[in-house]
Design a protein around this motif. Structure first.
Motif, PDB file in Angstrom:
ATOM      1  N   UNK A 106       0.832  -1.212   0.000  1.00 49.29           N
ATOM      2  CA  UNK A 106       0.000   0.000   0.000  1.00 49.29           C
ATOM      3  C   UNK A 106       0.862   1.255   0.000  1.00 49.29           C
ATOM      4  N   UNK A 107       1.943   1.261   0.789  1.00 46.01           N
ATOM      5  CA  UNK A 107       2.834   2.423   0.813  1.00 46.01           C
ATOM      6  C   UNK A 107       3.499   2.632  -0.540  1.00 46.01           C
ATOM      7  N   UNK A 108       3.899   1.525  -1.178  1.00 45.50           N
ATOM      8  CA  UNK A 108       4.548   1.610  -2.487  1.00 45.50           C
ATOM      9  C   UNK A 108       3.581   2.163  -3.527  1.00 45.50           C
ATOM     10  N   UNK A 109       2.341   1.660  -3.507  1.00 48.02           N
ATOM     11  CA  UNK A 109       1.332   2.133  -4.459  1.00 48.02           C
ATOM     12  C   UNK A 109       1.017   3.607  -4.229  1.00 48.02           C
ATOM     13  N   UNK A 110       0.938   4.005  -2.969  1.00 48.22           N
ATOM     14  CA  UNK A 110       0.655   5.410  -2.651  1.00 48.22           C
ATOM     15  C   UNK A 110       1.764   6.319  -3.151  1.00 48.22           C
ATOM     16  N   UNK A 111       3.011   5.909  -2.896  1.00 48.28           N
ATOM     17  CA  UNK A 111       4.155   6.741  -3.321  1.00 48.28           C
ATOM     18  C   UNK A 111       4.184   6.866  -4.844  1.00 48.28           C
ATOM     19  N   UNK A 112       3.887   5.770  -5.543  1.00 44.15           N
ATOM     20  CA  UNK A 112       3.889   5.806  -7.007  1.00 44.15           C
ATOM     21  C   UNK A 112       2.818   6.743  -7.553  1.00 44.15           C
ATOM     22  N   UNK A 113       1.711   6.858  -6.803  1.00 45.61           N
ATOM     23  CA  UNK A 113       0.603   7.714  -7.244  1.00 45.61           C
ATOM     24  C   UNK A 113       0.726   9.139  -6.713  1.00 45.61           C
ATOM     25  N   UNK A 114       1.781   9.417  -5.957  1.00 41.50           N
ATOM     26  CA  UNK A 114       1.958  10.754  -5.401  1.00 41.50           C
ATOM     27  C   UNK A 114       1.030  11.054  -4.233  1.00 41.50           C
ATOM     28  N   UNK A 165      13.741  -3.000   4.826  1.00 40.48           N
ATOM     29  CA  UNK A 165      14.361  -1.933   5.601  1.00 40.48           C
ATOM     30  C   UNK A 165      15.174  -0.955   4.763  1.00 40.48           C
ATOM     31  N   UNK A 166      15.655  -1.379   3.607  1.00 37.84           N
ATOM     32  CA  UNK A 166      16.588  -0.537   2.859  1.00 37.84           C
ATOM     33  C   UNK A 166      15.945   0.207   1.700  1.00 37.84           C
ATOM     34  N   UNK A 167      14.698  -0.052   1.423  1.00 37.54           N
ATOM     35  CA  UNK A 167      14.064   0.565   0.265  1.00 37.54           C
ATOM     36  C   UNK A 167      13.086   1.648   0.704  1.00 37.54           C
ATOM     37  N   UNK A 168      13.387   2.871   0.376  1.00 33.87           N
ATOM     38  CA  UNK A 168      12.525   3.989   0.767  1.00 33.87           C
ATOM     39  C   UNK A 168      11.133   3.858   0.152  1.00 33.87           C
ATOM     40  N   UNK A 169      11.062   3.253  -1.046  1.00 28.37           N
ATOM     41  CA  UNK A 169       9.770   3.158  -1.732  1.00 28.37           C
ATOM     42  C   UNK A 169       8.780   2.273  -0.985  1.00 28.37           C
ATOM     43  N   UNK A 170       9.279   1.427  -0.079  1.00 31.65           N
ATOM     44  CA  UNK A 170       8.371   0.551   0.658  1.00 31.65           C
ATOM     45  C   UNK A 170       8.124   1.070   2.067  1.00 31.65           C
ATOM     46  N   UNK A 171       8.379   2.346   2.277  1.00 34.21           N
ATOM     47  CA  UNK A 171       8.114   2.973   3.567  1.00 34.21           C
ATOM     48  C   UNK A 171       6.993   4.009   3.428  1.00 34.21           C
ATOM     49  N   UNK A 172       6.267   4.265   4.518  1.00 36.32           N
ATOM     50  CA  UNK A 172       5.233   5.309   4.464  1.00 36.32           C
ATOM     51  C   UNK A 172       5.860   6.698   4.492  1.00 36.32           C
TER      52      UNK A 172
END
Length: 299
Positions: free
Chosen positions: A36-44, A64-71
């Motif tokens: 969900x965090x990844x999808x949100x970030x991709x959609x802005x 832990x190392x990928x910012x795209x998978x963080x809220x």
């Protein structure tokens, strides 16, 4: 549902509804929230993850190392968990809001209010909440009950409601209960297995709550119910919130059970203290304000 299918569905829903913000929980050892965090970030779209617990914080953030998978931001129960999140998950301190525990605030208030209407029975009603240490085993709960029974008998007659954890095997409990009823001398303790009874209903009617380390005991204590924790020294994982709020109510070995039970029954006869601190004070309002701030910031 596969990760790929769920990710696609999340992307479609975000595109369809165009939310101002996405709010999630933080489940342990699952990647649903991460998707969900990844999808949100991709959609802005900004996202807020509410860390509604005190244990297993790193397990709530698998990648832990990928910012795209963080809220975008985090909401935590107190300053201690903020420090843990920063230290173990490398979250930026400026990205963390201390909002408290809205669920604990709600459940403790609801239970406390419902208890005002209860009528005390002729005999005391004690609830026991079990939980497995590792998998589905019931052994530790049964061992705890066995250690408690000789000392509970001194406070009889009483009704003993036994609530196993949903993950716990029930057959060992059924076998133990059948044997207990055969061996019981007299009718001073009326024990019953209440696996299907809602926890809320048990808390509303119980005069006291005993259990292995489980979050239900915290809910009970915050609702003003006398609580005792059976937490063996060898227990594999420490429950931080129990150690913090219920340390004086913990029986860590067989020798400490009589004293802690005596203290418990004294609390039943007196007004039990109701815990109130930053974890539950205005927690819902603080969480809503954190959501509003993030939503406004990204308009």
């Amino acid at each position: 549902m596969s990760k790929h299918t769920l990710a696609q569905k999340l992307h479609r829903q975000i595109k369809r509804f165009r939310p101002n913000i996405i709010v999630t929980g933080t489940s342990v050892r699952t990647d649903v929230e991460q998707l969900a965090w990844t999808a949100a970030r991709a959609a802005g779209v900004p996202s807020l993850a509410l860390v509604d617990g005190w244990v297993k914080i790193p397990d709530r953030f698998l990648q832990k190392k990928r910012r795209s998978t963080r809220p975008t931001r985090y909401g935590v129960v107190d300053s201690g968990i903020k420090r843990v999140l920063v230290r173990t998950c490398k979250a930026a301190p400026s990205d963390v809001d201390i909002v408290g525990h809205p669920h604990l605030e709600k459940i403790s208030a609801d239970v406390g209010l419902a208890r005002l209407q209860r009528k005390r029975a002729a005999s005391l009603k004690v609830a026991f909440f079990s939980t497995p240490a590792e998998d589905i085993e019931a052994d530790h709960g049964i061992e705890a009950i066995q250690a408690l029974l000789p000392h509970l008998a001194a406070h009889a007659p009483l009704e003993l409601l036994i609530k196993p954890h949903p993950r716990e095997a029930l057959d060992p409990w059924r076998q133990w209960l059948a044997l207990f009823r055969v061996q019981q001398d007299g009718n001073c303790i009326n024990a019953a297995l209440v696996a299907d009874k809602p926890t809320f209903d048990i808390l509303v009617t119980a005069d006291a709550v005993i259990g292995l380390p489980t979050s239900v005991l915290v809910e009970a204590a915050f609702a003003g119910i006398p609580v005792m924790v059976v937490s063996p020294e060898w227990w594999p994982s420490r429950n931080v919130v129990i150690d913090r709020y219920l340390s004086e109510r913990i029986a860590s070995n067989a020798q400490s059970i009589p004293l802690k039970l005596s203290e418990l029954f004294k609390c039943i006869r007196a007004d039990a203290p109701i815990h109130r601190d930053g974890s539950v004070k205005n927690a819902t309002d603080r969480a809503v304000k954190a959501i509003q701030r993030l939503s406004v910031r990204h308009r």
